[in-house]
Structure formats: structure tokens, C-alpha cells
Design a protein around this motif. Structure first.
Motif, PDB file in Angstrom:
ATOM      1  N   LEU A   8     -13.239  10.179   8.126  1.00 48.38           N
ATOM      2  CA  LEU A   8     -13.392   8.844   7.530  1.00 48.38           C
ATOM      3  C   LEU A   8     -13.399   8.931   6.000  1.00 48.38           C
ATOM      4  O   LEU A   8     -14.053   9.817   5.440  1.00 48.38           O
ATOM      5  CB  LEU A   8     -14.738   8.270   8.002  1.00 48.38           C
ATOM      6  CG  LEU A   8     -14.880   6.762   8.009  1.00 48.38           C
ATOM      7  CD1 LEU A   8     -13.906   6.159   9.015  1.00 48.38           C
ATOM      8  CD2 LEU A   8     -16.318   6.381   8.376  1.00 48.38           C
ATOM      9  N   VAL A   9     -12.700   7.982   5.368  1.00 48.76           N
ATOM     10  CA  VAL A   9     -12.640   7.979   3.900  1.00 48.76           C
ATOM     11  C   VAL A   9     -13.086   6.611   3.376  1.00 48.76           C
ATOM     12  O   VAL A   9     -12.323   5.636   3.444  1.00 48.76           O
ATOM     13  CB  VAL A   9     -11.199   8.277   3.406  1.00 48.76           C
ATOM     14  CG1 VAL A   9     -11.187   8.458   1.889  1.00 48.76           C
ATOM     15  CG2 VAL A   9     -10.629   9.505   4.086  1.00 48.76           C
ATOM     16  N   ILE A  55      -8.280  15.046   0.953  1.00 51.51           N
ATOM     17  CA  ILE A  55      -8.818  14.523   2.218  1.00 51.51           C
ATOM     18  C   ILE A  55      -8.557  15.488   3.379  1.00 51.51           C
ATOM     19  O   ILE A  55      -9.454  15.817   4.156  1.00 51.51           O
ATOM     20  CB  ILE A  55      -8.186  13.141   2.505  1.00 51.51           C
ATOM     21  CG1 ILE A  55      -8.601  12.142   1.413  1.00 51.51           C
ATOM     22  CG2 ILE A  55      -8.534  12.640   3.895  1.00 51.51           C
ATOM     23  CD1 ILE A  55      -7.771  10.861   1.387  1.00 51.51           C
ATOM     24  N   LEU A  56      -7.300  15.957   3.477  1.00 50.65           N
ATOM     25  CA  LEU A  56      -6.917  16.750   4.653  1.00 50.65           C
ATOM     26  C   LEU A  56      -7.562  18.142   4.652  1.00 50.65           C
ATOM     27  O   LEU A  56      -7.787  18.726   5.714  1.00 50.65           O
ATOM     28  CB  LEU A  56      -5.390  16.869   4.742  1.00 50.65           C
ATOM     29  CG  LEU A  56      -4.619  15.535   4.840  1.00 50.65           C
ATOM     30  CD1 LEU A  56      -3.152  15.796   5.137  1.00 50.65           C
ATOM     31  CD2 LEU A  56      -5.212  14.607   5.889  1.00 50.65           C
ATOM     32  N   LEU A  57      -7.892  18.650   3.486  1.00 52.48           N
ATOM     33  CA  LEU A  57      -8.520  19.978   3.399  1.00 52.48           C
ATOM     34  C   LEU A  57      -9.814  20.061   4.183  1.00 52.48           C
ATOM     35  O   LEU A  57     -10.209  21.137   4.615  1.00 52.48           O
ATOM     36  CB  LEU A  57      -8.876  20.283   1.940  1.00 52.48           C
ATOM     37  CG  LEU A  57      -7.917  21.105   1.105  1.00 52.48           C
ATOM     38  CD1 LEU A  57      -8.537  21.348  -0.264  1.00 52.48           C
ATOM     39  CD2 LEU A  57      -7.549  22.434   1.753  1.00 52.48           C
ATOM     40  N   TYR A  58     -10.503  18.935   4.304  1.00 48.57           N
ATOM     41  CA  TYR A  58     -11.844  18.966   4.920  1.00 48.57           C
ATOM     42  C   TYR A  58     -11.851  18.440   6.354  1.00 48.57           C
ATOM     43  O   TYR A  58     -12.910  18.101   6.868  1.00 48.57           O
ATOM     44  CB  TYR A  58     -12.841  18.202   4.010  1.00 48.57           C
ATOM     45  CG  TYR A  58     -12.927  18.909   2.670  1.00 48.57           C
ATOM     46  CD1 TYR A  58     -13.623  20.105   2.569  1.00 48.57           C
ATOM     47  CD2 TYR A  58     -12.216  18.449   1.579  1.00 48.57           C
ATOM     48  CE1 TYR A  58     -13.637  20.813   1.368  1.00 48.57           C
ATOM     49  CE2 TYR A  58     -12.227  19.142   0.379  1.00 48.57           C
ATOM     50  CZ  TYR A  58     -12.932  20.322   0.286  1.00 48.57           C
ATOM     51  OH  TYR A  58     -12.930  21.037  -0.890  1.00 48.57           O
ATOM     52  N   LEU A  87      -1.883  14.739  -4.133  1.00 45.97           N
ATOM     53  CA  LEU A  87      -3.110  15.501  -4.385  1.00 45.97           C
ATOM     54  C   LEU A  87      -4.279  14.836  -3.676  1.00 45.97           C
ATOM     55  O   LEU A  87      -5.142  15.510  -3.111  1.00 45.97           O
ATOM     56  CB  LEU A  87      -3.363  15.597  -5.902  1.00 45.97           C
ATOM     57  CG  LEU A  87      -4.626  16.343  -6.351  1.00 45.97           C
ATOM     58  CD1 LEU A  87      -4.672  17.776  -5.818  1.00 45.97           C
ATOM     59  CD2 LEU A  87      -4.727  16.360  -7.888  1.00 45.97           C
ATOM     60  N   MET A  88      -4.272  13.517  -3.648  1.00 46.33           N
ATOM     61  CA  MET A  88      -5.353  12.802  -2.938  1.00 46.33           C
ATOM     62  C   MET A  88      -5.306  13.110  -1.436  1.00 46.33           C
ATOM     63  O   MET A  88      -6.344  13.314  -0.798  1.00 46.33           O
ATOM     64  CB  MET A  88      -5.227  11.293  -3.191  1.00 46.33           C
ATOM     65  CG  MET A  88      -6.252  10.474  -2.461  1.00 46.33           C
ATOM     66  SD  MET A  88      -6.266   8.779  -3.071  1.00 46.33           S
ATOM     67  CE  MET A  88      -6.990   7.956  -1.649  1.00 46.33           C
ATOM     68  N   ALA A  89      -4.100  13.177  -0.889  1.00 42.93           N
ATOM     69  CA  ALA A  89      -3.978  13.525   0.539  1.00 42.93           C
ATOM     70  C   ALA A  89      -4.518  14.938   0.768  1.00 42.93           C
ATOM     71  O   ALA A  89      -5.218  15.197   1.754  1.00 42.93           O
ATOM     72  CB  ALA A  89      -2.516  13.431   0.975  1.00 42.93           C
ATOM     73  N   ALA A  90      -4.239  15.835  -0.171  1.00 42.96           N
ATOM     74  CA  ALA A  90      -4.752  17.208  -0.037  1.00 42.96           C
ATOM     75  C   ALA A  90      -6.279  17.209  -0.067  1.00 42.96           C
ATOM     76  O   ALA A  90      -6.924  17.885   0.741  1.00 42.96           O
ATOM     77  CB  ALA A  90      -4.191  18.084  -1.162  1.00 42.96           C
ATOM     78  N   VAL A 124      -6.275  13.458  11.403  1.00 42.92           N
ATOM     79  CA  VAL A 124      -5.719  12.234  10.808  1.00 42.92           C
ATOM     80  C   VAL A 124      -6.901  11.344  10.394  1.00 42.92           C
ATOM     81  O   VAL A 124      -7.691  10.915  11.236  1.00 42.92           O
ATOM     82  CB  VAL A 124      -4.817  11.487  11.829  1.00 42.92           C
ATOM     83  CG1 VAL A 124      -4.229  10.224  11.195  1.00 42.92           C
ATOM     84  CG2 VAL A 124      -3.708  12.408  12.330  1.00 42.92           C
ATOM     85  N   PRO A 125      -7.046  11.078   9.081  1.00 43.37           N
ATOM     86  CA  PRO A 125      -8.237  10.351   8.610  1.00 43.37           C
ATOM     87  C   PRO A 125      -8.097   8.840   8.744  1.00 43.37           C
ATOM     88  O   PRO A 125      -7.004   8.304   8.693  1.00 43.37           O
ATOM     89  CB  PRO A 125      -8.287  10.729   7.131  1.00 43.37           C
ATOM     90  CG  PRO A 125      -6.845  10.936   6.755  1.00 43.37           C
ATOM     91  CD  PRO A 125      -6.147  11.461   7.974  1.00 43.37           C
TER      92      PRO A 125
END
Ligand code: AQP
Length: 337
Positions: free
Chosen positions: A144-145, A137-140, A132-135, A176-177
Motif C-alpha cells: 500500500l502506498v 515502492i517495488l524494492l520493499y 525512480l519512484m516505482a523503484a 503489485v502495490p
């Protein structure tokens, strides 16, 4: 176009702790100057620890209030509640079909957190949390995180998933963050057990400095921080974890380097440093606490910031999800054509 930054925290406590603030929130505020910033209160993640409904609702707003009080500016950044953007849960499902059981099983935070709550308290959501955390991040299309050290492994999983999607579904599927971890403050330690990280849900409240805590309690916790029996003020993370942690916090808030602080306190006792540090922390946190209280006492104003943030976030998230649904071969639904 500016690069994009995304980060989030779970509403798992009535106050954030100083590690959340120094490890993440300070960077969030700085990055607003150079990035398009998106910050979320990840309430769906907090469900993994089965909170009481009213507690979760209160903590969700209180967490958002602290973002704003610490300097996240809703004029420049999107601030929203994760469950207001249903694409997060939808992309998490898609990503779960791209995640190996073995790689999910290697996540050390799951091992730590499930050990803490025991088998009976461990749910599948806690296991799939990093997906869910990957989702998130990748949704946007996040570049950079900014996070603390404890999230490094989860970030690696997000990167691996992003690369996998780009390989299997075609380049440009997702961005790719990169992690943004500031070494000096990447891990603030518990005041009572300075080899463990400070945590919102620590077992001993004396080990934590809370942003919204009564200043007297903040000072008390700092003055009773565990330090070694030697009394020389020096930075040595292995041999002197307690005083090293206090020096890290002092330096982050006061602006003097750790080396300078060590020189300034030469020949002085631990107690001396603790008293001064308590003053520094209280003075630093007081305006943030006051500001957070103002937001908490104006729920309509707060909710309207969150509503606006969610509407804009959905605009971005919807496009990413539609692109990915198309690439995996789902027939487009009427509203998504
Ligand atoms: N001790 C810490 N030092 C530096 N950074 C820290 N962070 C957390 N603790 C420290 C960073 O703060 C953000 C909060 O992330 P989260 O709310 O998703 O949960 P977490 O990482 O598990 O933090 P906590 O405070 O320990 O929460 P609980 O007790 O609920 O598990 C992240 O960027 C994290 O790296």
C-alpha cells in the motif's frame, strides 16, 4: 505478517505544507497501527530541481524531523534517506529498461514541472522521476502506498511496471502495490489560487500553509485566502473553490464534518470562519512545530534514527534487487551470491 506500506516525500523545501500533511503524513501515522511501515526522504528525487548542496542537506534532515514530529514512530516504522540505500538507483535503472518512452512521456506531473522550469531547466532526471519512484515502492514488496491525488498517475505506472515484471520475469518477482488515497483530503488547494494544488514550491508563499511557519504568518495567510464575492458559506468545489478548500481543511483538523461546519456557520461571514480556522490551524500545528524543532536541534539523535532505518531498509532492498538481478540474467556479484 502485516502488509507493508511505503511512502516518501522530497526534501524540496524548508517546511512541508499542509497538503503534504493531510494528504499523506496523517495516513502514514495511522497506517503504522496495521502495517509494517517504511517511510523515506527521497533526496535523489530532489536532485531533479538542482538544489544548492547545503540547502539539500538541511532540507533532508528537516523533512525527516517533520515525519517524526507528526507521529511517525521510529520504534515501529523505518525512516531513512533514499540515497543511503543505493538499491533505489540500481532498481530504477533496471525498471527504465522496462518502461516505454511513450508511457513515460504521458506523465502529467513532468509536463507541469518542466513547463514551470522551462526547457533549459528540465533535465532527464525530471523525466525519469516516476521510474525512480516505482523503484522506491517495488524494492520493499509494498502492498500500500499512501499519497495525495497528484501522485495517482505515478502509482499507476508503478503498478503497470510491477505487472510487467511479473509477466516477463515470472510471478512473484515483485508485489503489485495499491494506492491509498483518502478522498476528502486527497487534494488541498492553494489559498490564493484555489483551483491549483497547494505545493511546497508554490510561486506565491501566501498560498501555502507551512508546518514550520511562524504562527502569525499562518494566520495571516488563512485570513487573506481568496474566496468568492458571494458571502454564503457552502461547499461547492466548482463554484466556490476557495471556501470549499477552507472547509476541507477545517473539517480535517477539527473533526466536524463539512456538512456540520456549514450548518454551524449558517448566516455568518467568510471572515468569521477564517478567523476561527486560523486559530484551529495554529493550535494544531504548534506542537508539531515544537516537536520538529527538538529533532532539528538534536542532529545526532536524528541521524541515528536515519542510520538505523537505512540499515534495515538495505536488508530488505538488497534481497529484492538480488532476486530481480537473478531473474533478468545478471551474473551474481561476489557479495550478492
Ligand atoms: N496539495 C496537496 N494535497 C494533498 N496531498 C498532497 N501532496 C502534495 N501536495 C498535496 C502529497 O504529499 C506527498 C509529497 O510528495 P513529494 O514531496 O514527492 O512532492 P509533490 O507530490 O510534488 O508535493 P509538493 O508539495 O507539490 O512538492 P513540490 O513543490 O516539491 O513538487 C505526496 O504523497 C503527495 O501526493
Amino acid at each position: 505478517m502485516k502488509p507493508r506500506v511505503f511512502s516518501a516525500m522530497q526534501p524540496t523545501s524548508d517546511s512541508l505544507q499542509l497538503g503534504n500533511y493531510l494528504g499523506a503524513l496523517v495516513q502514514w501515522v495511522k497506517l503504522q497501527d496495521t502495517h509494517e511501515a517504511i517511510y523515506s526522504v527521497v533526496d535523489l528525487h530532489a536532485l531533479t530541481v538542482t538544489p544548492e548542496p547545503e540547502t539539500l542537506r538541511r532540507r533532508t534532515r528537516v523533512t525527516a524531523a517533520q515525519y517524526l514530529a507528526a507521529g511517525v514512530d521510529p520504534e515501529r516504522s523505518l525512516v531513512f534517506v533514499q540515497s543511503h540505500v543505493p538499491e533505489h538507483a540500481e532498481l530504477a535503472w533496471l525498471l527504465s529498461t522496462y518502461t516505454g518512452m511513450g508511457e513515460a512521456g504521458r506523465m502529467t506531473q513532468f509536463k507541469d514541472k518542466s513547463a514551470k522550469v522551462g526547457e533549459a531547466g528540465t533535465n532527464v532526471g525530471l523525466f525519469t522521476y516516476p521510474i525512480l519512484m516505482a523503484a522506491d515502492i517495488l524494492l520493499y514488496d509494498t502492498d500500500l502506498v499512501p499519497v495525495g491525488e497528484d501522485q495517482r498517475q505515478h502509482l499507476e505506472l508503478s503498478r503497470d511496471l510491477a505487472e510487467r515484471l511479473n509477466t516477463r520475469l515470472g510471478e512473484g518477482s515483485v508485489v503489485v502495490p495499491d494506492a491509498h488515497i483518502v478522498k476528502a483530503v486527497a487534494k488541498i488547494y492553494d489559498l490564493q489560487e484555489p483551483t491549483k494544488k497547494m505545493s511546497k514550491t508554490a510561486t506565491s508563499p501566501k498560498g501555502t500553509i507551512e508546518i514550520l511557519q511562524d504562527p502569525k504568518q499562518v494566520a495571516k495567510n488563512i485570513k487573506s485566502a481568496a474566496t468568492d464575492s458571494d458571502s454564503v458559506i457552502a461547499f461547492d468545489r466548482e463554484a466556490k473553490p476557495g471556501i470549499s478548500n477552507l472547509l476541507t481543511i477545517y473539517s480535517a483538523l477539527d473533526g466536524r464534518s463539512v456538512e456540520q461546519l456549514v450548518a454551524d456557520y449558517e448566516g455568518k461571514m467568510y471572515g468569521h470562519l477564517k478567523v476561527d480556522l486560523a486559530d484551529v490551524v495554529v493550535e494544531y500545528l504548534t506542537p508539531i512545530r515544537d516537536n520538529a524543532m527538538e529533532w532539528i536541534e538534536s542532529p545526532e539523535r536524528l541521524d541515528s534514527v536515519l542510520e538505523e532505518g537505512a540499515a534495515k531498509a538495505r536488508g530488505i532492498a538488497g534481497q529484492t534487487l538480488a532476486r530481480l538481478y537473478d531473474r533478468v540474467g545478471l551474473v551474481p556479484a561476489a557479495g550478492r551470491r
